[in-house]
Each structure stands twice: as C-alpha cells, then as structure tokens.
Design a protein around this motif. Structure first.
Motif, PDB file in Angstrom:
ATOM      1  N   VAL A 293       0.844  -1.196   0.000  1.00 27.99           N
ATOM      2  CA  VAL A 293       0.000   0.000   0.000  1.00 27.99           C
ATOM      3  C   VAL A 293       0.880   1.246   0.000  1.00 27.99           C
ATOM      4  O   VAL A 293       1.741   1.404   0.877  1.00 27.99           O
ATOM      5  CB  VAL A 293      -0.933   0.022   1.228  1.00 27.99           C
TER       6      VAL A 293
ATOM      7  N   ALA B  55      -6.370   4.377   3.727  1.00 30.72           N
ATOM      8  CA  ALA B  55      -5.545   3.249   4.153  1.00 30.72           C
ATOM      9  C   ALA B  55      -6.202   2.501   5.306  1.00 30.72           C
ATOM     10  O   ALA B  55      -6.155   1.262   5.371  1.00 30.72           O
ATOM     11  CB  ALA B  55      -4.153   3.738   4.554  1.00 30.72           C
TER      12      ALA B  55
ATOM     13  N   VAL C 182       2.396   5.737   3.533  1.00 31.10           N
ATOM     14  CA  VAL C 182       1.493   6.776   3.041  1.00 31.10           C
ATOM     15  C   VAL C 182       1.883   8.109   3.677  1.00 31.10           C
ATOM     16  O   VAL C 182       2.037   8.190   4.899  1.00 31.10           O
ATOM     17  CB  VAL C 182       0.019   6.438   3.372  1.00 31.10           C
TER      18      VAL C 182
ATOM     19  N   ILE D 250       1.546  -0.785   7.749  1.00 27.40           N
ATOM     20  CA  ILE D 250       1.524   0.420   6.912  1.00 27.40           C
ATOM     21  C   ILE D 250       1.977   1.614   7.738  1.00 27.40           C
ATOM     22  O   ILE D 250       1.372   1.934   8.767  1.00 27.40           O
ATOM     23  CB  ILE D 250       0.120   0.688   6.342  1.00 27.40           C
TER      24      ILE D 250
END
Length: 468
Positions: free
Chosen positions: A55, A66, A91, A104
């Motif tokens: 991601v 997300a 991200v 993430i």
C-alpha cells in the motif's frame, strides 16, 4: 430531519456532504471480496494472483483510505496458511491525520494548513518509490491518492531543489494559476509526478484508488498524476511559465530543466498492468448535501463545476445575485429555497506587505457580502438569507478555518463594529474579518478533500423561521 436556523441548516448540509466522501467509508463501500477474488467496482483481481499487498499513497484523505482498506483486507482476506494476510506500505499525510495501521506506515509529512512540500515529504516519497521498485511479480500494489497529494508526494528532478519547487509553486499560486496550470508545471519538475510512481513500479499488478479534488476528475492532474501516463508535455509547462512569469523572475534552472525535457522527452509508460478508479469527488459531496437540503424541507438546485471557475470574488458576487433571485421568488410556491454548488475558484494574492490571513472560500464569502451590500437589501431580506462556502478538507488557505458564512446576525455584527469588507478583500484578510463576527466555518481537518461546497439558503416570509 428537524430544521434549525438557516446557518445551522447550511452547516448540516456541508457536514453531510463531507461525510459522504470520507476516505475510509468510500473504500469500505467500494472494495469487497468473494471466495475467489478482490472486487473493486467492476474490476476483478483473483486472490490466487497475488501473495502480498503493498500500500502506497499520499494526500489529505489517504490515511483514512488506508485505514478503510486495512480493515477490509484484515477482515476478509487471509494468507494461505490461515494467518493475517501480509500487508506493507507507506502513506504520506498532513499533520493531524495519523493512524496506527499494522504493516503500513502513516507519515505526517507536512504541517497542518501548510500545503507545501517538505523534506519529510521527500523522505517519505523516497520510501514509497523504494517499495514499488522492490515489489515482485506476485505483489499487488494499491495506490491511495487524494487531494493534497502533489505537496505530499515530492521528489524533485535532478538539478531542481526543494526551494526551487517551493518558489515556483508559490509564484504560480499567488498569480492566479489554477490547478491545471500549477500541476502541469509541477509534473515536469518531479521524479514521481506525471506517472513517475508507475514508472518505478516492478509489481505484477498495480491498482490506484482515487478521491478526486480536481474538477472533472482528470486522472493526470489529481495529485499531479503519479500513477497514470502524463497527457501534458514539458513544452506545455513552459507555456504556463510564459503566461504567469513573462519577465522570467523565477529561478533560471527551472526553465533550463523544462527546455531540456522538451528537447528530450521521456519514453512512454507501460500502463497495461495498471487500473485506476475514482471512488469519490465533488459531485458526490454536493449530492449528499442536496439530500440533506431536501430532508430539511428545502426546494433545492445543485450544480457542480467540471472546470476551473476563475476568480473567487467573481464567483462570490454571482452567488449573491442568485441569493437575491431566490429572495424575490414567489413565496407561495416554495417554503425555503437552497442553491448548492461545488467547485474550486482561484485567488490572486495581495502583496505580502499588506496580505492578511484567509483562503479562497473566505474571499468568496466576503465578495458575496460586498455584493449584497451594493444591492441595499432591507433588514427583512437580510434576516431571510444565509451563505456558506467551505473547503471539504477543513482548510481554507493558511488558516484554521474551512471557510466562511454570513447571515443577518453576522451582517448586524459587521455593521456594529464598522468593519470594512472592501479593505479585507483587498488584503485577502477574510479570516480576521469573519473571526470578529462569528462568521468562520470551523471544522478542523476532515480527512478528505474534494474541492469546495457552497450553499445559499433563503426563507420566505410566509414560512418564516426564527433567526437569531
């Protein structure tokens, strides 16, 4: 729904418009799994075609996106050995949008209210580029792109410094360049924009999910199009500079870089293994606001612009004229009238020596107010109107407000304080002006970004409700 005052009704419409385009909600509504596949809209990705999900993304709504994606995957997808499905990623988001997500990294890469690239944004972008470059044929990369991604996804081209990019961006923004012109230049000064992220990708499959903050949803302009082939050229970027910097005051290295790029275009990008889906946009938000208007008993009209509208003051004056038209409508036909619109105008900034604080929505509201003053409305009509304009991201320029709003009570406070709206307009000082009279729209960061929502409401005498 129970109606309130005109301004509270307008705020309710705005709020419901924002909720309809929250990133996590859109992802969870759009991504699903059946026994054999991952489903995104009408796109099917077989479960047995990937072993890991990577991601990556950037933007004001990307942390929420997300979070929604992580929740869907972890509740609906398991690895072959029955364990949690492997997910990694990075991200970049604005300050105040952090989420704790397994695997993430959500990096706050710029201060809240300062929509400009930073060293932290570059570092995060380098990590993102590394992740897609290191991905393998059994990896599925999912890009989460939303408004504000241009500043958060930043890797200047060789020979271009961060200061060079900041200088160009500030210059174009302050001289009235719209998002099309701005992103046309930014794409050609970047290693990641204009398809650069897709060019770096080595994964077997790449899927991009988009929350659009550009009118008309042109994929190559949303966050400057990091995962789609660029439709503009370096020559187009030079044309923009010729328009907004005819005297060549910007750093010479910028034009030199663009000229080299024009003379030696980059090879085309293979997008055969890539799909892009727009999950939400300005029209979705305005439609949700309209549904709320109907529930509150308003006869409403909605309009979403698909191209740049031009100057915010012109848009504000037009909104005031529409409000007058509604005020003059036959009161026996409609109980209350509402006009809702979506778009994103531009503002030409005053010189820094006199410039105040405020953004395009505040400037628009002040322009609407100035126009209403010109129309010499009687007190009765002032008490029957309300106008609101706000950015769905909760940020209106360099301020803590989403935008501004006016009604009869705000008008009375302006008169009592003897404030000069024309001076505030001249100095782009809507925030200070509206703060003094309770006219700021304060939402805080919303976690989404799909341009602006404007609302004009009118109550007719026959059906009048109490106004403060």
């Amino acid at each position: 729904m129970t109606p309130g005052t005109l301004l509270t009704d307008a705020q309710a419409m705005f709020s419901h418009g924002v909720v309809a385009v929250l990133g996590d909600r859109l992802i969870m509504d759009s991504v699903s799994f059946d026994e054999t596949a991952m489903l995104v809209a009408d796109h099917v990705i077989r479960k047995d075609s990937f072993d890991r999900i990577v991601v990556v993304g950037a933007g004001k709504a990307s942390a929420a996106m997300a979070a929604g994606l992580s929740k869907v995957i972890r509740t609906k997808l398991t690895s072959r050995d029955g364990q949690d499905f492997p997910i990694i990623g990075h991200v970049n988001v604005p300050e105040g949008c952090h989420r704790d997500l397994p695997g993430i990294t959500i990096r706050e890469a710029r201060p809240a209210g300062v929509n400009e690239p930073t060293v932290a944004a570059i570092q995060g972008t380098d990590r993102i580029l590394q992740l897609v470059a290191d991905a393998g044929p059994r990896d599925l990369v999912i890009g989460l792109i939303s408004g504000g991604g241009s500043a958060l996804l930043c890797r200047p081209s060789p020979g271009i410094s961060l200061d060079d990019k900041l200088t160009v961006t500030r210059w174009l923004s302050s001289h009235g360049a719209d998002i099309v012109a701005l992103n046309t230049v930014r794409k050609h000064l970047s290693e990641v924009k204009g398809g650069g992220l897709l060019r770096a990708n080595q994964a077997g499959q790449f899927l991009t999910l988009v929350l659009s903050d550009v009118l008309g949803d042109p994929l190559d302009l949303i966050a400057s199009g990091p995962t789609v082939p660029d439709t503009s050229t370096a020559t187009d970027a030079l044309t923009v500079l010729d328009q907004f910097d005819p005297d060549h005051q910007l750093p010479a290295v910028v034009r030199e870089h663009l000229q080299r790029a024009a003379d030696h275009p980059a090879p085309s990008i293979d997008a055969s293994e890539h799909s892009t889906f727009v999950l939400g946009n300005n029209a979705v938000a305005v439609d949700a606001a309209g549904i709320t208007a109907e529930a509150l008993g308003y006869n409403h009209v909605m309009h979403c612009h698909r191209q740049s509208e031009g100057d915010a003051e012109t848009v504000g004056r037009h909104l005031a004229d529409l409000t007058l038209t509604m005020l003059q409508a036959d009161p026996t036909v409609h109980r209350q009238d509402a006009f809702l619109s979506g778009g994103e105008p531009t503002v030409s900034l005053a010189d820094a020596s006199i410039r105040g604080v405020g953004g395009r929505n505040g400037q628009l509201v002040l322009a609407a107010y100035a126009r209403l003053l010109e129309l010499n409305l009687p007190d009765d009509q002032w008490s029957r109107l309300a106008i609101l304009s706000g950015g769905t991201d909760g940020e209106d320029g360099p301020s803590d407000a989403a935008g501004g709003m006016i009604d009869g009570s705000v008008h009375r406070r302006i008169v009592e304080l003897g404030l000069d709206v024309h001076d505030a307009l001249r100095r782009n000082d809507s925030h200070s002006f509206l703060r003094q009279v309770g006219g700021l729209l304060l939402t805080g960061p919303t976690g989404t970004n799909v341009c602006d929502i404007r609302i004009a409401l009118v109550d007719h005498p026959k059906h009048r409700r109490h106004q403060p």
